[in-house]
Design a protein around this motif. Sequence first.
Motif, PDB file in Angstrom:
ATOM      1  N   ASP A 161       0.839  -1.248   0.090  1.00  0.00           N
ATOM      2  CA  ASP A 161      -0.035  -0.037   0.035  1.00  0.00           C
ATOM      3  C   ASP A 161       0.836   1.191  -0.076  1.00  0.00           C
ATOM      4  OD1 ASP A 161      -2.020   1.782   0.016  1.00  0.00           O
ATOM      5  OD2 ASP A 161      -2.872   1.139   1.918  1.00  0.00           O
ATOM      6  N   ILE A 162       1.150   1.393  -1.101  1.00  0.00           N
ATOM      7  CA  ILE A 162       2.349   2.711  -1.468  1.00  0.00           C
ATOM      8  C   ILE A 162       1.540   3.784  -2.141  1.00  0.00           C
ATOM      9  CG2 ILE A 162       4.471   3.276  -2.214  1.00  0.00           C
ATOM     10  CD1 ILE A 162       5.165   0.490  -2.400  1.00  0.00           C
ATOM     11  N   LEU A 163       1.745   5.221  -1.894  1.00  0.00           N
ATOM     12  CA  LEU A 163       1.355   6.226  -2.616  1.00  0.00           C
ATOM     13  C   LEU A 163       2.455   6.737  -3.021  1.00  0.00           C
ATOM     14  CD1 LEU A 163      -0.941   7.911  -3.717  1.00  0.00           C
ATOM     15  CD2 LEU A 163      -0.753   9.428  -1.865  1.00  0.00           C
ATOM     16  N   MET A 164       2.812   6.464  -4.298  1.00  0.00           N
ATOM     17  CA  MET A 164       3.922   7.225  -5.161  1.00  0.00           C
ATOM     18  C   MET A 164       3.539   8.510  -5.443  1.00  0.00           C
ATOM     19  SD  MET A 164       6.077   4.377  -7.283  1.00  0.00           S
ATOM     20  CE  MET A 164       6.929   3.088  -6.283  1.00  0.00           C
ATOM     21  N   ILE A 165       4.380   9.552  -5.205  1.00  0.00           N
ATOM     22  CA  ILE A 165       4.000  11.170  -5.514  1.00  0.00           C
ATOM     23  C   ILE A 165       5.186  11.467  -6.136  1.00  0.00           C
ATOM     24  CG2 ILE A 165       3.753  13.471  -4.807  1.00  0.00           C
ATOM     25  CD1 ILE A 165       1.955  12.374  -2.377  1.00  0.00           C
ATOM     26  N   ARG A 166       4.708  11.876  -7.407  1.00  0.00           N
ATOM     27  CA  ARG A 166       5.919  12.234  -8.691  1.00  0.00           C
ATOM     28  C   ARG A 166       5.585  13.733  -8.992  1.00  0.00           C
ATOM     29  NH1 ARG A 166       5.049  10.056 -14.904  1.00  0.00           N
ATOM     30  NH2 ARG A 166       6.708  11.277 -15.966  1.00  0.00           N
ATOM     31  N   GLU A 167       6.839  14.273  -9.105  1.00  0.00           N
ATOM     32  CA  GLU A 167       6.666  15.784  -9.525  1.00  0.00           C
ATOM     33  C   GLU A 167       6.574  15.501 -11.127  1.00  0.00           C
ATOM     34  OE1 GLU A 167       7.016  19.518 -10.689  1.00  0.00           O
ATOM     35  OE2 GLU A 167       8.328  17.898 -11.652  1.00  0.00           O
ATOM     36  N   LEU A 168       5.704  16.505 -11.484  1.00  0.00           N
ATOM     37  CA  LEU A 168       5.291  16.166 -13.003  1.00  0.00           C
ATOM     38  C   LEU A 168       5.358  17.214 -14.016  1.00  0.00           C
ATOM     39  CD1 LEU A 168       3.812  13.712 -14.216  1.00  0.00           C
ATOM     40  CD2 LEU A 168       1.584  14.905 -13.934  1.00  0.00           C
ATOM     41  N   VAL A 169       5.775  18.553 -13.326  1.00  0.00           N
ATOM     42  CA  VAL A 169       6.159  19.570 -14.588  1.00  0.00           C
ATOM     43  C   VAL A 169       7.378  20.229 -14.442  1.00  0.00           C
ATOM     44  CG1 VAL A 169       3.618  20.012 -14.553  1.00  0.00           C
ATOM     45  CG2 VAL A 169       4.970  21.263 -13.117  1.00  0.00           C
ATOM     46  N   GLY A 170       8.398  19.388 -13.750  1.00  0.00           N
ATOM     47  CA  GLY A 170       9.652  20.066 -13.889  1.00  0.00           C
ATOM     48  C   GLY A 170      10.782  19.015 -14.345  1.00  0.00           C
ATOM     49  N   GLY A 171      11.920  19.261 -13.903  1.00  0.00           N
ATOM     50  CA  GLY A 171      13.202  18.286 -14.160  1.00  0.00           C
ATOM     51  C   GLY A 171      13.487  18.133 -15.745  1.00  0.00           C
ATOM     52  N   ILE A 172      14.037  16.952 -16.397  1.00  0.00           N
ATOM     53  CA  ILE A 172      14.548  16.802 -17.569  1.00  0.00           C
ATOM     54  C   ILE A 172      13.477  16.781 -18.685  1.00  0.00           C
ATOM     55  CG2 ILE A 172      14.266  14.241 -17.614  1.00  0.00           C
ATOM     56  CD1 ILE A 172      17.136  14.392 -18.756  1.00  0.00           C
ATOM     57  N   TYR A 173      12.201  16.306 -18.249  1.00  0.00           N
ATOM     58  CA  TYR A 173      10.895  16.599 -19.177  1.00  0.00           C
ATOM     59  C   TYR A 173      10.823  17.767 -19.818  1.00  0.00           C
ATOM     60  CZ  TYR A 173       8.744  11.704 -18.486  1.00  0.00           C
ATOM     61  OH  TYR A 173       8.827  10.489 -18.620  1.00  0.00           O
ATOM     62  N   PHE A 174      10.995  19.069 -18.976  1.00  0.00           N
ATOM     63  CA  PHE A 174      10.556  20.048 -19.118  1.00  0.00           C
ATOM     64  C   PHE A 174      11.803  21.150 -19.576  1.00  0.00           C
ATOM     65  CE2 PHE A 174       6.572  18.519 -17.902  1.00  0.00           C
ATOM     66  CZ  PHE A 174       5.653  18.964 -18.728  1.00  0.00           C
ATOM     67  N   GLY A 175      13.018  20.457 -19.409  1.00  0.00           N
ATOM     68  CA  GLY A 175      14.318  21.338 -19.829  1.00  0.00           C
ATOM     69  C   GLY A 175      14.454  21.749 -21.043  1.00  0.00           C
ATOM     70  N   THR A 202      26.588  16.815 -33.626  1.00  0.00           N
ATOM     71  CA  THR A 202      27.101  15.500 -33.050  1.00  0.00           C
ATOM     72  C   THR A 202      26.760  15.283 -31.648  1.00  0.00           C
ATOM     73  OG1 THR A 202      29.039  16.954 -32.497  1.00  0.00           O
ATOM     74  CG2 THR A 202      29.135  15.764 -34.830  1.00  0.00           C
ATOM     75  N   PHE A 203      25.870  15.942 -31.173  1.00  0.00           N
ATOM     76  CA  PHE A 203      25.320  15.689 -29.893  1.00  0.00           C
ATOM     77  C   PHE A 203      23.775  15.922 -29.585  1.00  0.00           C
ATOM     78  CE2 PHE A 203      24.764  19.736 -28.232  1.00  0.00           C
ATOM     79  CZ  PHE A 203      25.214  20.673 -29.029  1.00  0.00           C
ATOM     80  N   ALA A 204      23.321  15.485 -28.676  1.00  0.00           N
ATOM     81  CA  ALA A 204      21.814  15.930 -28.470  1.00  0.00           C
ATOM     82  C   ALA A 204      21.959  16.346 -26.749  1.00  0.00           C
ATOM     83  CB  ALA A 204      20.827  14.865 -28.612  1.00  0.00           C
ATOM     84  N   ARG A 205      20.896  16.981 -26.432  1.00  0.00           N
ATOM     85  CA  ARG A 205      21.014  17.684 -24.861  1.00  0.00           C
ATOM     86  C   ARG A 205      19.593  17.492 -24.533  1.00  0.00           C
ATOM     87  NH1 ARG A 205      21.787  22.453 -25.435  1.00  0.00           N
ATOM     88  NH2 ARG A 205      20.138  23.359 -24.093  1.00  0.00           N
ATOM     89  N   ASP A 206      19.674  17.197 -23.125  1.00  0.00           N
ATOM     90  CA  ASP A 206      18.237  17.656 -22.323  1.00  0.00           C
ATOM     91  C   ASP A 206      18.701  18.130 -21.065  1.00  0.00           C
ATOM     92  OD1 ASP A 206      16.022  15.708 -23.877  1.00  0.00           O
ATOM     93  OD2 ASP A 206      17.468  14.450 -23.845  1.00  0.00           O
ATOM     94  N   ASP A 207      18.179  19.221 -20.948  1.00  0.00           N
ATOM     95  CA  ASP A 207      18.664  20.055 -19.529  1.00  0.00           C
ATOM     96  C   ASP A 207      17.728  19.609 -18.509  1.00  0.00           C
ATOM     97  OD1 ASP A 207      20.494  21.301 -20.654  1.00  0.00           O
ATOM     98  OD2 ASP A 207      19.722  23.250 -20.462  1.00  0.00           O
ATOM     99  N   ALA A 240      21.555  11.592  -5.596  1.00  0.00           N
ATOM    100  CA  ALA A 240      22.394  12.675  -5.200  1.00  0.00           C
ATOM    101  C   ALA A 240      23.719  12.536  -5.125  1.00  0.00           C
ATOM    102  CB  ALA A 240      21.823  13.113  -3.479  1.00  0.00           C
ATOM    103  N   ASN A 241      24.289  11.245  -5.404  1.00  0.00           N
ATOM    104  CA  ASN A 241      25.667  10.850  -5.414  1.00  0.00           C
ATOM    105  C   ASN A 241      26.160  11.211  -6.834  1.00  0.00           C
ATOM    106  OD1 ASN A 241      24.181   8.837  -6.746  1.00  0.00           O
ATOM    107  ND2 ASN A 241      25.292   7.028  -5.912  1.00  0.00           N
ATOM    108  N   VAL A 242      25.294  11.458  -7.786  1.00  0.00           N
ATOM    109  CA  VAL A 242      25.690  12.062  -8.975  1.00  0.00           C
ATOM    110  C   VAL A 242      25.202  13.262  -9.537  1.00  0.00           C
ATOM    111  CG1 VAL A 242      25.729  11.251 -11.842  1.00  0.00           C
ATOM    112  CG2 VAL A 242      25.890   9.390  -9.701  1.00  0.00           C
ATOM    113  N   LEU A 243      23.683  13.496  -9.171  1.00  0.00           N
ATOM    114  CA  LEU A 243      23.158  14.651  -9.916  1.00  0.00           C
ATOM    115  C   LEU A 243      23.188  15.949  -8.948  1.00  0.00           C
ATOM    116  CD1 LEU A 243      19.974  12.625 -11.500  1.00  0.00           C
ATOM    117  CD2 LEU A 243      22.379  13.438 -12.608  1.00  0.00           C
ATOM    118  N   ALA A 244      23.541  17.040  -9.493  1.00  0.00           N
ATOM    119  CA  ALA A 244      23.159  18.229  -8.637  1.00  0.00           C
ATOM    120  C   ALA A 244      21.756  18.767  -8.498  1.00  0.00           C
ATOM    121  CB  ALA A 244      24.047  19.445  -9.474  1.00  0.00           C
ATOM    122  N   THR A 245      20.751  18.404  -9.203  1.00  0.00           N
ATOM    123  CA  THR A 245      19.285  18.577  -9.113  1.00  0.00           C
ATOM    124  C   THR A 245      19.076  17.656  -7.841  1.00  0.00           C
ATOM    125  OG1 THR A 245      19.074  16.977 -11.065  1.00  0.00           O
ATOM    126  CG2 THR A 245      18.477  19.398 -11.406  1.00  0.00           C
TER     127      THR A 245
END
Length: 365
Positions: free
Chosen positions: A133-147, A158-163, A195-200
């Motif tokens: 019985d888990i309620l997952m709460i996901r942030e939905l309008v930020g992060g890499i999806y909207f960068g 020669t590259f692609a980028r997602d901020d 957090a061991n890798v990502l600044a965000t």
Amino acid sequence: MKKVIAVLEGDGIGPEIVREAIKVLRAVEKKYGHEFTLNWAPFGAAAYFTEGSPFPEKTRLICDEADAIIKGPVGLSLEKMSSIPQEHRPEIGAILPLRKRYDTFANYRPVRLPKALASFSPLKEEIIGDGIDILMIRELVGGIYFGDKTEGSATKMTFARDDCTYTDEQIRRVAVVAFEEARRKKARLTNIHKANVLATSRFWQEIVDEVARDYPDVSFMHMLVDNAAFQLLINPSQFNGVVLLENMQGDILTDQAGGILGSLGLMPSACMGPAKGYVEAAHGSAPDIAGKNIANPYSMIGSIAFLYEKCLNLQQESDDIWTALFSVFERGYTTVELSHQEHDRSRILSTSDFGDMVVDIIVKG
Ligand code: IPM
Ligand code: MN
């Protein structure tokens, strides 16, 4: 209560599972004496072919005027999708703009499997233990999806980028939602990060720690996302309570959670913004089984339970739907994708029979 609700049926199995969801919405509306006006509007891949846009202007207006929105899954077969230009595909051209338009930052995805239904899960019964019985709460309008994005091949680069960016405020508001839910449920909260890798993720963790200070009554811990993927499989019930995730990590772990339940057909969801929200099944449009009346409508009907609870603030109505949904299964009925070889064939429900049974239970109480 009088309300206006927009209905976006979507593609594939969308129309048939939304039909069952509306049956249930109507049954509860009648039982409690509410009055809803439903306005249908085109949305998704089929809308691109008929209207020239997967999220046409008229649909935007209908959604703007509605108090809440019901959305079915979108997307057609790979072949049909490949004939749609990238910017008009339903993910980029409809779902993300819908989320952005109503700033639906808090995505609720419950992962519920009572002990009695352990056989649905591919995991061993002893791992399911007393139930999930888990309620997952996901942030939905930020992060890499909207960068910001740079397409590789389109620009001959020669590259692609997602901020990936997260602001203090974006993290804080969804963390507050998660802590409030945990407090209300008297349940623990697990914050997922990398957090061991990502600044965000480090920033995310800092802000969540700050918010936690206002909730000394909520027991709370951090967990790395890769470890969480592993722990979800070997001991899912340790997460019973609330799990907080950023957008991308939440996308992945909520699908894994569907796998643990045995079907993505068991994953309803609500996407809430400051002014209004919409509800949707967390799964896709399954074009291969569309029109066969075999899709499991549980996710869509559970999303109606969420509509009552989160969009309309009607808890009793919502509880009625949850109780009816679980009692269908407790009576030994199942849906096609959850059934096993040894299942009594007469207890495998079609999409419409499932909806009818939920309605019947709600009406008879
Ligand atoms: C989901 C879906 C969407 C997402 C897609 C269709 C854009 O997978 O709601 O989980 O990635 O958020
Ligand atoms: Mn997803």
